[in-house]
Design an enzyme around this catalytic site. Sequence first.
Site, PDB file in Angstrom:
ATOM      1  CD1 TRP A  81      44.807 -98.383  53.138  1.00 53.50           C
ATOM      2  CD2 TRP A  81      44.131 -96.714  54.273  1.00 53.50           C
ATOM      3  NE1 TRP A  81      45.967 -97.548  53.297  1.00 53.50           N
ATOM      4  CE2 TRP A  81      45.590 -96.417  54.050  1.00 53.50           C
ATOM      5  CE3 TRP A  81      43.149 -95.950  55.004  1.00 53.50           C
ATOM      6  CZ2 TRP A  81      45.953 -95.504  54.579  1.00 53.50           C
ATOM      7  CZ3 TRP A  81      43.811 -94.599  55.461  1.00 53.50           C
ATOM      8  CH2 TRP A  81      45.323 -94.399  55.625  1.00 53.50           C
ATOM      9  CG  ASP A  99      38.604 -92.903  52.560  1.00 56.70           C
ATOM     10  OD1 ASP A  99      39.131 -91.705  51.898  1.00 56.70           O
ATOM     11  OD2 ASP A  99      39.139 -93.548  53.238  1.00 56.70           O
ATOM     12  CE  LYS A 115      46.245 -92.172  47.620  1.00 51.37           C
ATOM     13  NZ  LYS A 115      45.790 -92.145  49.186  1.00 51.37           N
TER      14      LYS A 115
END
Length: 398
Positions: A130, A211, A246
């Site tokens: 990312w 993560d 999310k």
Amino acid sequence: MFENVKAIPGDALLALMMEFKQDPTPTKIDLGVGVYKDDAGLTPILPVVKKAESLILENEQSKGYIGPAGAPELAPLLQGLMLGENHPLITEKRIATTQTPGGTGALRVAGDLVNALNPEAKIWVSDPTWSNHFHVFAGAGVEVRTYPYYDAQQNALAFDNMLDAIRQMPAGDVILLHASCHNPTGIDPTLEQWKQISEVVSERGLLPLIDCAYQGFGDGLEEDVQGLKLILEKCPEALITTSCSKNFGLYNERIGALSIVAAQAEHCSNVFSQACNCIRANYSNPPAHGAAIVTTILADTTLRQQWETELAEMRTRIHRMRTELVKNLDALSSERDFSFITAQKGMFSYSGLSKSEVKYLKEKYAIYAVDSGRINIAGINDSNLERLSQAISEAISR
């Protein structure tokens, strides 16, 4: 002070998002921005979130500060979601969790913490990763380096190269690993590969920073943290960043968490106090509303069951879009094999499309994707699937 300041380029993904919004084409397709979209092309508020907010509105008594560590009732619920109830780390008090403003806030606190505890440590991230990982850690004053991850020729994990690179990392450095649904490739290690990764990370004396931004979007809530658990079995110390953006659809509520894992409860408590000190110096207190939503849902059996059902529906739709896209592309052209897309996990896919092909899709069809070929599968729906498939086939044939 400001007279000679130069402007700097904005984030490429945010610029792509603005370009899409300004495009008047009625049939435009957004495969760039990294948010979930339903079959109508909308980023919905989950019905269970609406229910939770109604309860909060009815019962809320104060808008007072909630403290640097955030809502205390949230931490055990997120720990249980990640590890399962009665996990040894929980019962032995070797894990402590602080609420943060989204997963990005958790990453920044993790970077600040690493810099405070070991200023010489570097953070190693996958190539690719990312893009904001670089900005966040650089902002915390930590040097960022990369290790191999993606095999472009095979559209697969460059596993041997990855392990070789980990074996060369200096002891005391930090390695960032994506728990599941790797962003941006969609390629995750197998369980056997996770076992080997955990062994090498442990042998090298590295601190894993995991993560966990997409739990429940890959194969399921429990399945998506199996690699994380294997790492924690081998490594006595770790940092875990969590995002609820999310899987709860709470993008603009900015609700995440940083969890600290230590070999002893006392060590865990000490490091937790350091993390809270970093928070105090940064944003002082996290926002309360998103934490209240997640707490309300996870603490109520009926609401939690509804949430798990709605999360499964999002996951299933993404899986179906992957399958349908590959099926359509296979029927249109035999020039390129896209079957690897069905093996990838989560919202994102490294599609194998070249920069020139991505440019063609945008200029000819108003289909927006990242230059790397990363596409957001959740941006595909039944109404745009055929047009997208035709456009990709045409871009390849050219």
